[in-house]
Design a protein around this motif. Structure first.
Motif, PDB file in Angstrom:
ATOM      1  N   LEU A 187       0.829  -1.215   0.000  1.00  0.00           N
ATOM      2  CA  LEU A 187       0.000   0.000   0.000  1.00  0.00           C
ATOM      3  C   LEU A 187       0.857   1.256   0.000  1.00  0.00           C
ATOM      4  O   LEU A 187       0.379   2.337  -0.351  1.00  0.00           O
ATOM      5  CB  LEU A 187      -0.925   0.021   1.218  1.00  0.00           C
ATOM      6  N   GLU A 188       2.107   1.145   0.447  1.00  0.00           N
ATOM      7  CA  GLU A 188       2.993   2.318   0.443  1.00  0.00           C
ATOM      8  C   GLU A 188       4.384   1.898  -0.008  1.00  0.00           C
ATOM      9  O   GLU A 188       4.760   0.732   0.074  1.00  0.00           O
ATOM     10  CB  GLU A 188       3.046   2.991   1.817  1.00  0.00           C
ATOM     11  N   SER A 189       5.136   2.907  -0.463  1.00  0.00           N
ATOM     12  CA  SER A 189       6.490   2.641  -0.936  1.00  0.00           C
ATOM     13  C   SER A 189       7.477   2.961   0.177  1.00  0.00           C
ATOM     14  O   SER A 189       7.365   4.003   0.836  1.00  0.00           O
ATOM     15  CB  SER A 189       6.773   3.535  -2.149  1.00  0.00           C
ATOM     16  N   GLU A 190       8.449   2.098   0.331  1.00  0.00           N
ATOM     17  CA  GLU A 190       9.456   2.297   1.384  1.00  0.00           C
ATOM     18  C   GLU A 190      10.270   3.570   1.113  1.00  0.00           C
ATOM     19  O   GLU A 190      10.649   4.299   2.038  1.00  0.00           O
ATOM     20  CB  GLU A 190      10.355   1.046   1.426  1.00  0.00           C
ATOM     21  N   GLY A 191      10.501   3.887  -0.166  1.00  0.00           N
ATOM     22  CA  GLY A 191      11.322   5.052  -0.529  1.00  0.00           C
ATOM     23  C   GLY A 191      10.668   6.390  -0.185  1.00  0.00           C
ATOM     24  O   GLY A 191      11.345   7.395   0.028  1.00  0.00           O
ATOM     25  N   MET A 192       9.352   6.420  -0.158  1.00  0.00           N
ATOM     26  CA  MET A 192       8.614   7.650   0.205  1.00  0.00           C
ATOM     27  C   MET A 192       7.446   7.201   1.068  1.00  0.00           C
ATOM     28  O   MET A 192       6.297   7.145   0.632  1.00  0.00           O
ATOM     29  CB  MET A 192       8.126   8.369  -1.064  1.00  0.00           C
ATOM     30  N   SER A 193       7.773   6.846   2.303  1.00  0.00           N
ATOM     31  CA  SER A 193       6.753   6.227   3.164  1.00  0.00           C
ATOM     32  C   SER A 193       5.731   7.268   3.623  1.00  0.00           C
ATOM     33  O   SER A 193       5.996   8.473   3.602  1.00  0.00           O
ATOM     34  CB  SER A 193       7.417   5.584   4.380  1.00  0.00           C
ATOM     35  N   TRP A 194       4.587   6.791   4.052  1.00  0.00           N
ATOM     36  CA  TRP A 194       3.517   7.682   4.532  1.00  0.00           C
ATOM     37  C   TRP A 194       4.021   8.514   5.712  1.00  0.00           C
ATOM     38  O   TRP A 194       3.773   9.717   5.773  1.00  0.00           O
ATOM     39  CB  TRP A 194       2.301   6.844   4.947  1.00  0.00           C
ATOM     40  N   ASP A 195       4.716   7.859   6.637  1.00  0.00           N
ATOM     41  CA  ASP A 195       5.218   8.583   7.824  1.00  0.00           C
ATOM     42  C   ASP A 195       6.114   9.746   7.431  1.00  0.00           C
ATOM     43  O   ASP A 195       6.073  10.814   8.035  1.00  0.00           O
ATOM     44  CB  ASP A 195       6.069   7.632   8.699  1.00  0.00           C
ATOM     45  N   GLU A 196       6.960   9.493   6.420  1.00  0.00           N
ATOM     46  CA  GLU A 196       7.901  10.544   6.022  1.00  0.00           C
ATOM     47  C   GLU A 196       7.177  11.682   5.293  1.00  0.00           C
ATOM     48  O   GLU A 196       7.510  12.850   5.488  1.00  0.00           O
ATOM     49  CB  GLU A 196       9.012   9.939   5.148  1.00  0.00           C
ATOM     50  N   SER A 197       6.194  11.338   4.472  1.00  0.00           N
ATOM     51  CA  SER A 197       5.400  12.399   3.824  1.00  0.00           C
ATOM     52  C   SER A 197       4.737  13.264   4.889  1.00  0.00           C
ATOM     53  O   SER A 197       4.731  14.497   4.786  1.00  0.00           O
ATOM     54  CB  SER A 197       4.311  11.799   2.919  1.00  0.00           C
ATOM     55  N   ILE A 198       4.192  12.633   5.931  1.00  0.00           N
ATOM     56  CA  ILE A 198       3.544  13.410   7.008  1.00  0.00           C
ATOM     57  C   ILE A 198       4.577  14.276   7.718  1.00  0.00           C
ATOM     58  O   ILE A 198       4.343  15.476   7.958  1.00  0.00           O
ATOM     59  CB  ILE A 198       2.839  12.464   8.021  1.00  0.00           C
ATOM     60  N   ALA A 199       5.751  13.695   8.036  1.00  0.00           N
ATOM     61  CA  ALA A 199       6.780  14.461   8.764  1.00  0.00           C
ATOM     62  C   ALA A 199       7.195  15.694   7.958  1.00  0.00           C
ATOM     63  O   ALA A 199       7.381  16.789   8.517  1.00  0.00           O
ATOM     64  CB  ALA A 199       7.982  13.568   9.064  1.00  0.00           C
ATOM     65  N   ILE A 200       7.322  15.542   6.644  1.00  0.00           N
ATOM     66  CA  ILE A 200       7.737  16.678   5.801  1.00  0.00           C
ATOM     67  C   ILE A 200       6.610  17.711   5.705  1.00  0.00           C
ATOM     68  O   ILE A 200       6.849  18.920   5.797  1.00  0.00           O
ATOM     69  CB  ILE A 200       8.197  16.178   4.413  1.00  0.00           C
ATOM     70  N   MET A 201       5.376  17.251   5.558  1.00  0.00           N
ATOM     71  CA  MET A 201       4.251  18.207   5.527  1.00  0.00           C
ATOM     72  C   MET A 201       4.182  18.967   6.848  1.00  0.00           C
ATOM     73  O   MET A 201       3.868  20.166   6.868  1.00  0.00           O
ATOM     74  CB  MET A 201       2.914  17.475   5.286  1.00  0.00           C
ATOM     75  N   GLU A 202       4.459  18.276   7.964  1.00  0.00           N
ATOM     76  CA  GLU A 202       4.401  18.968   9.272  1.00  0.00           C
ATOM     77  C   GLU A 202       5.483  20.038   9.370  1.00  0.00           C
ATOM     78  O   GLU A 202       5.272  21.093   9.955  1.00  0.00           O
ATOM     79  CB  GLU A 202       4.511  17.948  10.413  1.00  0.00           C
ATOM     80  N   VAL A 203       6.666  19.762   8.778  1.00  0.00           N
ATOM     81  CA  VAL A 203       7.708  20.790   8.748  1.00  0.00           C
ATOM     82  C   VAL A 203       7.197  21.996   7.951  1.00  0.00           C
ATOM     83  O   VAL A 203       7.317  23.149   8.378  1.00  0.00           O
ATOM     84  CB  VAL A 203       9.019  20.247   8.126  1.00  0.00           C
ATOM     85  N   MET A 204       6.594  21.745   6.795  1.00  0.00           N
ATOM     86  CA  MET A 204       6.119  22.870   5.967  1.00  0.00           C
ATOM     87  C   MET A 204       4.994  23.634   6.666  1.00  0.00           C
ATOM     88  O   MET A 204       4.925  24.855   6.571  1.00  0.00           O
ATOM     89  CB  MET A 204       5.721  22.367   4.580  1.00  0.00           C
ATOM     90  N   ASP A 205       4.138  22.920   7.408  1.00  0.00           N
ATOM     91  CA  ASP A 205       3.104  23.604   8.204  1.00  0.00           C
ATOM     92  C   ASP A 205       3.749  24.548   9.211  1.00  0.00           C
ATOM     93  O   ASP A 205       3.318  25.689   9.389  1.00  0.00           O
ATOM     94  CB  ASP A 205       2.276  22.584   9.009  1.00  0.00           C
ATOM     95  N   GLU A 206       4.784  24.047   9.910  1.00  0.00           N
ATOM     96  CA  GLU A 206       5.444  24.841  10.950  1.00  0.00           C
ATOM     97  C   GLU A 206       6.164  26.051  10.331  1.00  0.00           C
ATOM     98  O   GLU A 206       6.132  27.150  10.882  1.00  0.00           O
ATOM     99  CB  GLU A 206       6.418  23.947  11.746  1.00  0.00           C
ATOM    100  N   VAL A 207       6.788  25.840   9.193  1.00  0.00           N
ATOM    101  CA  VAL A 207       7.460  26.952   8.487  1.00  0.00           C
ATOM    102  C   VAL A 207       6.426  28.028   8.145  1.00  0.00           C
ATOM    103  O   VAL A 207       6.656  29.224   8.360  1.00  0.00           O
ATOM    104  CB  VAL A 207       8.148  26.438   7.202  1.00  0.00           C
ATOM    105  N   ARG A 208       5.288  27.605   7.645  1.00  0.00           N
ATOM    106  CA  ARG A 208       4.257  28.591   7.275  1.00  0.00           C
ATOM    107  C   ARG A 208       3.683  29.271   8.519  1.00  0.00           C
ATOM    108  O   ARG A 208       3.395  30.458   8.513  1.00  0.00           O
ATOM    109  CB  ARG A 208       3.148  27.900   6.471  1.00  0.00           C
ATOM    110  N   ARG A 209       3.569  28.509   9.628  1.00  0.00           N
ATOM    111  CA  ARG A 209       3.073  29.123  10.877  1.00  0.00           C
ATOM    112  C   ARG A 209       4.054  30.205  11.338  1.00  0.00           C
ATOM    113  O   ARG A 209       3.664  31.327  11.641  1.00  0.00           O
ATOM    114  CB  ARG A 209       2.918  28.036  11.956  1.00  0.00           C
TER     115      ARG A 209
END
Ligand SMILES: NC(=O)C1=CN([C@@H]2O[C@H](COP(=O)(O)OP(=O)(O)OC[C@H]3O[C@@H](n4cnc5c(N)ncnc54)[C@H](OP(=O)(O)O)[C@@H]3O)[C@@H](O)[C@H]2O)C=CC1
Ligand SMILES: O=C1OC[C@@H](O)[C@H](O)[C@H]1O
Length: 366
Positions: A325-347
């Motif tokens: 269901l997910e790829s090890e190279g771009m895992s769901w957890d890592e996509s979330i972690a990166i989106m959370e960084v971008m959320d914090e940057v925008r905040r």
């Protein structure tokens, strides 16, 4: 175009791809023209809506390549129709949307992946392997710059998706994601899963005076780990992720300024040259006297004249074939972690997009 190239030319004969349909939300003619311009072999259907495309029973997986603002709605549409999805970067506008897409895919037993093509380049895979094998020792800092010196007012104006807040425009989500990709794939992804921890974030944003979207963003990340690498103290590593559409990382496009990415370890450094999203070569520089050999230069070849998107497509095909269901190279957890960084940057930078596109409501007419 990459999907149409023979996988055997890149040693990927274990998978194959067929483009079976193309949809345009604005006109069927546009989809038809796309099919003929690219010489996509028949049968390939042209649809005048995304709804029609996701209802096509012949399709295994949908590639979503609309502006960031629309990813959440478009991916939900496909998942709800029972389709696997590969969705362009940035995955969504915020982490809340990404989490809901992942929960939906999980619930429906469907494959879902953020299309960060660079991660699937053999060059990226080799660099991650080299780091894991300790070739440059403990990696404690990565500096990554994905920047172009555009004449912003002339090239992008106010309506283009690059700068239009209604389409989640700005350097961060479009290009900064690649700097973050290099930081994450070298400082986070290369650690054993149990040692990966989300980073702390400090950042600065320069707004584009005509729209308020970010034209330059600089991010300083600190990655802690839970496990001490020696008995004295736990490891910490720093990432510097930069992006701008006003000043260039590589002004003459010849690499005269040096590498756009520097991955620095206790026993040496890896430098990556070319656009960070489509790197063309890397250099491993061992620390003097560390006994780790000579400087090593490696070029990225693009078999059959491809652009480099076929490697991520091959990964999708393999995941589907293997029931993942997910790829090890771009895992769901890592996509979330990166989106959370971008959320914090925008905040921190006071940058938000219109409520409608930040919303997790579905369906919503944008
Ligand atoms: N991996 C890579 O190298 C690249 C990735 N990207 C990513 O791909 C995505 C699309 O980028 P790009 O192709 O430049 O975007 P475009 O602005 O060219 O939009 C792509 C298509 O999205 C559709 N669309 C649907 N709704 C809208 C809307 N409201 N406004 C504008 N377009 C809409 C349009 O197709 P239609 O009207 O036919 O439905 C349009 O042709 C982005 O997420 C971007 O980050 C972009 C470039 C390179
Ligand atoms: O993903 C991308 O890579 C290439 C860039 O030119 C483009 O803006 C971006 O979306």
């Amino acid at each position: 175009r990459d999907l149409l190239l023979d996988p055997a030319a890149r040693d990927a004969a274990d998978v194959s791809h067929k483009v079976l349909a193309v949809a345009s939300s604005s006109s069927k003619d546009k989809a038809t023209k796309f099919i003929s311009d690219l010489n996509i072999p028949s049968p390939c259907a042209a649809y005048s809506s995304y709804e029609e495309l996701v209802s096509d029973p012949n399709i295994d997986v949908v590639y979503v390549a609309t502006p960031h603002s629309h990813h959440y709605q478009n991916v939900m549409l496909a998942l709800n129709a029972g389709k696997n999805v590969l969705c362009e970067k940035a995955f969504t506008v915020n982490a809340a949307q990404t989490k809901i897409l992942i929960e939906t895919a999980q619930k429906k037993n469907l494959f879902l992946m953020e299309a960060v093509w660079t991660r699937y380049f053999p060059l990226s895979v080799q660099i991650r392997e080299s780091i894991k094998a300790g070739e440059i020792g403990e990696v404690l800092r990565t500096v990554a710059d994905t920047s172009f010196s555009d004449d912003v007012e002339v090239r992008w104006g106010t309506e283009h998706r690059m700068v239009n807040p209604d389409l989640a425009g700005g350097a961060l989500l479009d290009l900064g994601i690649y700097s973050l990709t290099w930081v994450f794939q070298t400082l986070y992804h290369t650690l054993p899963k149990e040692q990966r921890k989300p980073p702390t974030v400090l950042s600065q944003i320069t707004p584009y005076h005509l729209t308020g979207a970010d034209e330059a963003t600089t991010i300083l990340l600190n990655f802690p780990t839970s496990t001490p690498t020696n008995s004295a103290h736990p490891r910490q590593s720093h990432g510097v992720a930069m992006t701008s559409i006003r000043v260039a990382g590589d002004p003459d496009e010849e690499g005269t300024t040096g590498a756009n990415i520097r991955i620095q370890g206790t026993l040496g450094e890896i430098q990556v040259f070319g656009n960070p999203f489509r790197p063309v070569r890397y250099r491993v520089i061992p620390k003097k006297g560390a006994g780790k050999g000579e400087v090593r230069d490696v070029k990225c070849e693009f078999p059959a004249g491809g652009h480099g998107m076929y490697w991520e497509a091959d990964e999708v095909a393999r995941c589907l074939r293997d029931g993942k269901l997910e790829s090890e190279g771009m895992s769901w957890d890592e996509s979330i972690a990166i989106m959370e960084v971008m959320d914090e940057v925008r905040r921190q930078g006071g940058l938000s997009y219109p409520e409608k596109i930040e919303s997790v409501e579905y369906p919503l007419q944008l």
